[in-house]
Scaffold this motif. Structure first.
Motif, PDB file in Angstrom:
ATOM      1  N   GLY A 222      -3.080 -12.114  27.608  1.00  0.00           N
ATOM      2  CA  GLY A 222      -4.092 -12.163  28.652  1.00  0.00           C
ATOM      3  C   GLY A 222      -3.602 -12.713  29.978  1.00  0.00           C
ATOM      4  O   GLY A 222      -4.289 -12.624  30.978  1.00  0.00           O
ATOM      5  N   TRP A 223      -2.398 -13.264  30.003  1.00  0.00           N
ATOM      6  CA  TRP A 223      -1.882 -13.841  31.237  1.00  0.00           C
ATOM      7  C   TRP A 223      -1.180 -12.811  32.106  1.00  0.00           C
ATOM      8  O   TRP A 223      -1.256 -12.852  33.328  1.00  0.00           O
ATOM      9  N   THR A 224      -0.477 -11.906  31.465  1.00  0.00           N
ATOM     10  CA  THR A 224       0.449 -11.079  32.224  1.00  0.00           C
ATOM     11  C   THR A 224      -0.245 -10.158  33.216  1.00  0.00           C
ATOM     12  O   THR A 224       0.218 -10.005  34.351  1.00  0.00           O
ATOM     13  N   ASP A 225      -1.336  -9.536  32.811  1.00  0.00           N
ATOM     14  CA  ASP A 225      -2.055  -8.654  33.740  1.00  0.00           C
ATOM     15  C   ASP A 225      -2.585  -9.439  34.925  1.00  0.00           C
ATOM     16  O   ASP A 225      -2.510  -8.986  36.073  1.00  0.00           O
ATOM     17  N   THR A 226      -3.122 -10.621  34.648  1.00  0.00           N
ATOM     18  CA  THR A 226      -3.659 -11.456  35.725  1.00  0.00           C
ATOM     19  C   THR A 226      -2.549 -11.906  36.661  1.00  0.00           C
ATOM     20  O   THR A 226      -2.702 -11.895  37.881  1.00  0.00           O
ATOM     21  N   ALA A 227      -1.417 -12.297  36.086  1.00  0.00           N
ATOM     22  CA  ALA A 227      -0.281 -12.712  36.914  1.00  0.00           C
ATOM     23  C   ALA A 227       0.182 -11.552  37.794  1.00  0.00           C
ATOM     24  O   ALA A 227       0.475 -11.739  38.984  1.00  0.00           O
ATOM     25  N   HIS A 228       0.236 -10.371  37.237  1.00  0.00           N
ATOM     26  CA  HIS A 228       0.639  -9.196  38.000  1.00  0.00           C
ATOM     27  C   HIS A 228      -0.330  -8.948  39.154  1.00  0.00           C
ATOM     28  O   HIS A 228       0.083  -8.680  40.292  1.00  0.00           O
ATOM     29  N   ASP A 229      -1.636  -9.033  38.872  1.00  0.00           N
ATOM     30  CA  ASP A 229      -2.647  -8.798  39.906  1.00  0.00           C
ATOM     31  C   ASP A 229      -2.555  -9.851  41.012  1.00  0.00           C
ATOM     32  O   ASP A 229      -2.747  -9.543  42.195  1.00  0.00           O
ATOM     33  N   MET A 230      -2.267 -11.103  40.627  1.00  0.00           N
ATOM     34  CA  MET A 230      -2.129 -12.169  41.622  1.00  0.00           C
ATOM     35  C   MET A 230      -0.939 -11.906  42.544  1.00  0.00           C
ATOM     36  O   MET A 230      -1.014 -12.115  43.759  1.00  0.00           O
ATOM     37  N   ALA A 231       0.149 -11.458  41.962  1.00  0.00           N
ATOM     38  CA  ALA A 231       1.330 -11.141  42.767  1.00  0.00           C
ATOM     39  C   ALA A 231       1.029  -9.980  43.712  1.00  0.00           C
ATOM     40  O   ALA A 231       1.414 -10.008  44.890  1.00  0.00           O
ATOM     41  N   GLU A 232       0.336  -8.977  43.208  1.00  0.00           N
ATOM     42  CA  GLU A 232      -0.018  -7.826  44.032  1.00  0.00           C
ATOM     43  C   GLU A 232      -0.956  -8.219  45.174  1.00  0.00           C
ATOM     44  O   GLU A 232      -0.925  -7.623  46.252  1.00  0.00           O
ATOM     45  N   ALA A 233      -1.792  -9.232  44.944  1.00  0.00           N
ATOM     46  CA  ALA A 233      -2.744  -9.675  45.963  1.00  0.00           C
ATOM     47  C   ALA A 233      -2.077 -10.476  47.077  1.00  0.00           C
ATOM     48  O   ALA A 233      -2.691 -10.726  48.123  1.00  0.00           O
ATOM     49  N   GLY A 234      -0.827 -10.899  46.853  1.00  0.00           N
ATOM     50  CA  GLY A 234      -0.103 -11.602  47.907  1.00  0.00           C
ATOM     51  C   GLY A 234       0.303 -13.019  47.609  1.00  0.00           C
ATOM     52  O   GLY A 234       0.821 -13.715  48.501  1.00  0.00           O
ATOM     53  N   ALA A 235       0.109 -13.487  46.374  1.00  0.00           N
ATOM     54  CA  ALA A 235       0.543 -14.846  46.032  1.00  0.00           C
ATOM     55  C   ALA A 235       2.057 -14.960  46.222  1.00  0.00           C
ATOM     56  O   ALA A 235       2.815 -14.068  45.836  1.00  0.00           O
TER      57      ALA A 235
END
Length: 331
Positions: free
Chosen positions: A115-128
């Motif tokens: 459950g972490w990896t998709d969220t981490a990917h989305d956060m990176a894509e959002a500009g983190a």
């Protein structure tokens, strides 16, 4: 005065970082922290339970009328327990990354690698600019070994680091049997740094109502000594960045951590007590301390009193413990 520092491979304008808190959920507060001299901001954590909760709702919408996962649903609290909308979190990351002149670090809090990896990917894509993993696991099961706990943490780190290209830091607790070794393992697993330390939840028992109740106290200065010990021990030996966390109230506390060898110093409780304007107090206080000693850049003092930098590291070791005990008895 040059306060620049490097953390996780990122260049920060100062070593004082606003760590996760409810304050950091507001863009106007984040801008005030940046204006006050913060080197970076860490956004409020997304909890693994929230990720699963949101996914469960999506599954219910897609598979409405089926009971194929009914037993699994019984493991989780009711839907109202974890209100969460990933679009709000990702929207804040995107806005903050565009509007702030400092790195924006996203945070995830959980215990498993699912459950972490998709969220981490989305956060990176959002500009983190980076992701901070807060691996919060209380091994209350007496059959779970220390090795199991370490493996669980490393599995999370490896899974996320393999998913994102941005740097990852890991916030851990101090209760591993060999904290220095565990920190090295985390770096080997792919993380670029560690945050020392997480403060684990400690409930209160109500002897009148006969209940176990939530209790959260802001950190105080006396809690600095444990993370400061391990910052000093790991400085120059980790192969990654070190963020010091817990107990920072004033500029002298920032200085203490820097002298021990921290790359950045994080604060939450002081900002909650005094407001986001306190960031400027901390940063200006650090500048004043350096100026009073004729120092114009952080590199001249960082790690000056780390374990490996002083001629007699006895203050970090058992010999000092013996002296302290004996001096108390003599007094």
């Amino acid at each position: 005065m040059d306060l620049k520092t490097r953390y996780l491979g990122l260049e920060l304008p100062s070593p004082v970082v606003a760590s996760p808190s409810p304050l950091n959920a507001r863009l106007d507060v984040l801008k005030q922290l940046a204006d006050g001299g913060a080197g970076a901001v860490v956004l409020p954590s997304v909890f693994e339970e929230q990720i699963w909760h949101e996914q469960r709702i999506l599954d219910q919408l897609v598979e409405h009328g089926t009971e194929s996962y009914g037993e699994a649903l019984s493991y989780f609290p009711t839907q109202a327990a974890f209100a969460f909308d990933s679009s709000n979190t990702l929207g804040l990351i995107e806005k903050a990354a565009k509007e702030l002149p400092i790195p924006v670090i996203a945070s995830i809090n959980g215990t498993t690698d699912s459950g972490w990896t998709d969220t981490a990917h989305d956060m990176a894509e959002a500009g983190a600019a980076a992701i901070e993993l807060n691996v919060y696991f209380l091994p209350t099961d007496p059959t779970v070994s220390g090795a199991d706990v370490e493996r669980r943490t490393l599995d999370v780190v490896e899974a996320v680091c393999e998913t994102v290209q941005i740097p990852v830091s890991v916030k851990i607790g101090p209760y591993f049997s060999a904290p220095a070794h565990m920190a090295r393992q985390i770096i080997t697993a792919g993380a670029r740094g560690v945050v020392l330390f997480n403060r684990f939840y400690q409930p209160e028992i109500d002897p009148v109502g006969l209940t176990v109740t939530p209790s959260l106290q802001l950190s105080s200065r006396h809690e600095m000594r444990l993370p400061m010990l391990w910052v000093g021990v790991l400085s120059g030996r980790l192969g990654g960045s070190i963020a010091a966390s817990t107990g920072v109230e004033n500029a002298e506390d920032v200085v203490r951590y820097l002298l021990a060898g921290a790359d950045v110093v994080m604060t939450t409780s002081a900002l909650l007590r005094h407001g986001p304007g306190h960031m400027e107090v901390l940063v200006r206080g650090l500048e004043d301390w350096l100026a009073a000693r004729g120092v114009n850049h952080l590199g001249a003092v960082r790690g000056m009193l780390a374990h490996g930098a002083i001629e007699d590291p006895e203050g970090y070791e058992r010999a000092n413990y013996i002296k302290v005990i004996q001096s108390w008895a003599k007094g």
